[in-house]
Design a protein around this motif. Structure first.
Motif, PDB file in Angstrom:
ATOM      1  N   LEU A  39       0.834  -1.204   0.000  1.00  0.00           N
ATOM      2  CA  LEU A  39       0.000   0.000   0.000  1.00  0.00           C
ATOM      3  C   LEU A  39       0.867   1.252   0.000  1.00  0.00           C
ATOM      4  O   LEU A  39       0.564   2.226  -0.695  1.00  0.00           O
ATOM      5  CB  LEU A  39      -0.944  -0.002   1.208  1.00  0.00           C
ATOM      6  N   CYS A  40       1.940   1.226   0.742  1.00  0.00           N
ATOM      7  CA  CYS A  40       2.865   2.361   0.777  1.00  0.00           C
ATOM      8  C   CYS A  40       3.424   2.631  -0.614  1.00  0.00           C
ATOM      9  O   CYS A  40       3.432   3.772  -1.082  1.00  0.00           O
ATOM     10  CB  CYS A  40       3.994   2.072   1.765  1.00  0.00           C
ATOM     11  N   GLU A  42       2.130   1.673  -3.482  1.00  0.00           N
ATOM     12  CA  GLU A  42       1.024   2.110  -4.347  1.00  0.00           C
ATOM     13  C   GLU A  42       0.696   3.581  -4.128  1.00  0.00           C
ATOM     14  O   GLU A  42       0.252   4.270  -5.052  1.00  0.00           O
ATOM     15  CB  GLU A  42      -0.227   1.266  -4.078  1.00  0.00           C
ATOM     16  N   THR A  43       0.934   4.055  -2.919  1.00  0.00           N
ATOM     17  CA  THR A  43       0.640   5.444  -2.582  1.00  0.00           C
ATOM     18  C   THR A  43       1.752   6.383  -3.051  1.00  0.00           C
ATOM     19  O   THR A  43       1.479   7.425  -3.654  1.00  0.00           O
ATOM     20  CB  THR A  43       0.458   5.596  -1.056  1.00  0.00           C
ATOM     21  N   ASP A  47       3.309   9.253  -7.045  1.00  0.00           N
ATOM     22  CA  ASP A  47       3.249  10.646  -6.631  1.00  0.00           C
ATOM     23  C   ASP A  47       4.510  11.398  -7.073  1.00  0.00           C
ATOM     24  O   ASP A  47       5.621  11.030  -6.706  1.00  0.00           O
ATOM     25  CB  ASP A  47       3.092  10.727  -5.108  1.00  0.00           C
ATOM     26  N   SER A  63       2.972  11.116   2.523  1.00  0.00           N
ATOM     27  CA  SER A  63       2.149  10.030   3.064  1.00  0.00           C
ATOM     28  C   SER A  63       1.006  10.575   3.918  1.00  0.00           C
ATOM     29  O   SER A  63      -0.134  10.101   3.833  1.00  0.00           O
ATOM     30  CB  SER A  63       3.032   9.083   3.874  1.00  0.00           C
ATOM     31  N   HIS A  66      -1.674  11.973   1.617  1.00  0.00           N
ATOM     32  CA  HIS A  66      -2.516  10.916   1.055  1.00  0.00           C
ATOM     33  C   HIS A  66      -3.455  10.328   2.119  1.00  0.00           C
ATOM     34  O   HIS A  66      -4.579   9.942   1.794  1.00  0.00           O
ATOM     35  CB  HIS A  66      -1.657   9.816   0.430  1.00  0.00           C
ATOM     36  N   THR A  67      -3.001  10.290   3.348  1.00  0.00           N
ATOM     37  CA  THR A  67      -3.859   9.820   4.443  1.00  0.00           C
ATOM     38  C   THR A  67      -5.039  10.765   4.625  1.00  0.00           C
ATOM     39  O   THR A  67      -6.186  10.326   4.784  1.00  0.00           O
ATOM     40  CB  THR A  67      -3.045   9.682   5.745  1.00  0.00           C
ATOM     41  N   GLU A  70      -7.451  10.225   1.779  1.00  0.00           N
ATOM     42  CA  GLU A  70      -8.232   8.999   1.989  1.00  0.00           C
ATOM     43  C   GLU A  70      -9.310   9.218   3.047  1.00  0.00           C
ATOM     44  O   GLU A  70     -10.434   8.736   2.910  1.00  0.00           O
ATOM     45  CB  GLU A  70      -7.306   7.841   2.394  1.00  0.00           C
ATOM     46  N   LYS A 156      -8.464   0.520   5.230  1.00  0.00           N
ATOM     47  CA  LYS A 156      -7.454   1.098   4.338  1.00  0.00           C
ATOM     48  C   LYS A 156      -6.910   2.395   4.925  1.00  0.00           C
ATOM     49  O   LYS A 156      -5.695   2.631   4.909  1.00  0.00           O
ATOM     50  CB  LYS A 156      -8.027   1.345   2.944  1.00  0.00           C
ATOM     51  N   MET A 160      -3.034   3.219   5.868  1.00  0.00           N
ATOM     52  CA  MET A 160      -2.310   4.368   5.323  1.00  0.00           C
ATOM     53  C   MET A 160      -1.752   5.240   6.443  1.00  0.00           C
ATOM     54  O   MET A 160      -0.603   5.693   6.377  1.00  0.00           O
ATOM     55  CB  MET A 160      -3.222   5.190   4.412  1.00  0.00           C
TER      56      MET A 160
END
Length: 173
Positions: A39-40, A42-43, A47, A63, A66-67, A70, A156, A160
């Motif tokens: 997931l990290c 993918e995030t 970017d 990060s 993105h959190t 989300e 999810k 994240m």
């Protein structure tokens, strides 16, 4: 192709992949600290800000960004479910979650601000508060006849946030 053009072409092929690999190496390092590495990656990998990062602090900020994003998606999804649900315990839980997610988003934003100002302790405290409110939202669905309609989303988000916290933890002061 003349010799100079050939030389420039070869240099470009050797220089740019190296830069890309170096930037990806920093992302790999950051994600290596996390529990949810896939997931990290993918995030952070797609970017552009993460790719231009020269230090873990920037990746932690990305990060966190993105959190927050989300969390806003989860909040929007909760609002949509709340509007389409009928009366009953699930709607009541969704209303409760809606209220909790306002706080979750505020706490993540406060963590971003604290972290950008160099106050890691305050950032961690705000993220803990976000976690508590997210968990209170999830608890509102316990004991209901049906599964929580938001559990996949909150899971999810939790992952994240955990990734962001893990990267923050490994930043050298």
């Amino acid at each position: 192709m003349n010799p100079i053009s050939s030389l420039v072409f070869v240099l470009l092929l050797t220089v740019f992949p190296t830069q890309i690999l170096c930037q990806t190496a920093l992302i790999e390092e950051a994600c290596g600290y996390t529990i949810y590495k896939v997931l990290c990656l993918e995030t952070l990998v797609p970017d552009s800000e993460a790719h231009s990062a020269k230090e873990l602090k920037t990746l932690a900020q990305v990060s966190l960004k993105h959190t927050e994003y989300e969390a806003n998606i989860v909040d929007s999804n909760i609002e949509g479910l709340k509007e389409s649900s009928g009366r009953g315990p699930v709607r009541h839980a969704l209303v409760n979650c809606s209220n909790k997610f306002i706080v979750v988003i505020e706490k993540i934003q406060a963590a971003e601000t604290s972290f950008s100002q160099g106050n890691v302790t305050a950032a961690k405290a705000r993220l803990t508060e976000a976690t508590v409110n997210r968990q209170l939202c999830d608890k509102g669905f316990e004991g209901k006849r049906s599964k929580s309609p938001i559990s996949d989303w909150t899971t999810k988000l939790s992952q994240m946030q955990n990734n962001a916290e893990s990267i923050i933890y490994h930043i050298q002061p």
